[in-house]
Design an enzyme around this catalytic site. Structure first.
Site, PDB file in Angstrom:
ATOM      1  N   HIS A   1      -4.156   3.649   1.324  1.00  0.00           N
ATOM      2  CA  HIS A   1      -3.673   4.751   0.792  1.00  0.00           C
ATOM      3  C   HIS A   1      -2.229   4.694   0.488  1.00  0.00           C
ATOM      4  CE1 HIS A   1      -1.493   5.739   4.553  1.00  0.00           C
ATOM      5  NE2 HIS A   1      -2.831   5.765   5.145  1.00  0.00           N
TER       6      HIS A   1
ATOM      7  N   CYS B   1      -4.275   2.190   8.943  1.00  0.00           N
ATOM      8  CA  CYS B   1      -4.856   1.912   7.492  1.00  0.00           C
ATOM      9  C   CYS B   1      -3.932   0.882   6.771  1.00  0.00           C
ATOM     10  CB  CYS B   1      -4.480   3.304   6.920  1.00  0.00           C
ATOM     11  SG  CYS B   1      -5.611   4.676   7.439  1.00  0.00           S
TER      12      CYS B   1
END
Length: 170
Positions: free
Chosen positions: A126, A145
């Protein structure tokens, strides 16, 4: 005077060299699509490929707060290592766009279960936190992430179809 100008010039070069890699990706031809991704955690790079040809390389990527080692349990702040796929996307993410990584796989679930723990999940590639006004965060800051600049995730979003394999190396 000359010495002061030389020192000032060297200072500017030093500052430029200390900055992070560019967060603006190179332009790609319209319709470009990747068929696999490679993340190298040690080198902090994400490379998109089409066949054997490198399409684009993003450097200076960021990981979980504990970037060394394979994610094993929920809350360990590590980024997974291994082979996964991009299995979804979220355009309304609380981060700037997100591509879901298929963690945990069967081996990840079995390992955690054998130890009475949850493997965690919701691992994505992301952009920056929603509403973040500045340049990309220059430290590891996610919960496991892989973080890119907003411009980089926009480009990756466009070139990576769901089902794309991703290999994450230590």
């Amino acid at each position: 005077m000359i010495r002061r100008n030389i020192l000032a010039g060297l200072s500017l070069l030093t500052l430029a060299a200390c900055g992070s890699a560019s967060s603006q990706p190179p332009p790609l031809a319209t319709g470009t699509k990747a068929d696999r991704l490679l993340v190298d955690k040690s080198d902090r790079i994400l490379i998109a490929y089409r066949g054997d040809r490198e399409i684009v390389r993003y450097t200076g990527i960021r990981f979980g707060d504990a970037p060394t080692g394979h994610k094993q349990f929920e809350g360990d702040e590590r980024t997974p290592e291994g082979r996964y796929t991009i299995d979804g996307r979220n355009g309304a993410s609380r981060y700037h766009l997100s591509l879901r990584i298929s963690y945990p796989n069967a081996a990840d679930r079995a390992y955690a279960k054998a130890r009475g723990r949850s493997p965690g999940g919701d691992i994505f590639i992301h952009g920056q936190p929603g509403g973040w006004p500045g340049p990309p965060l220059a430290r590891d800051w996610t919960d496991g992430c892989i973080a890119l600049s907003n411009a980089e995730i926009e480009q990756l979003w466009d070139i990576v179809p769901d089902g794309t394999p991703i290999a994450i190396r230590p």
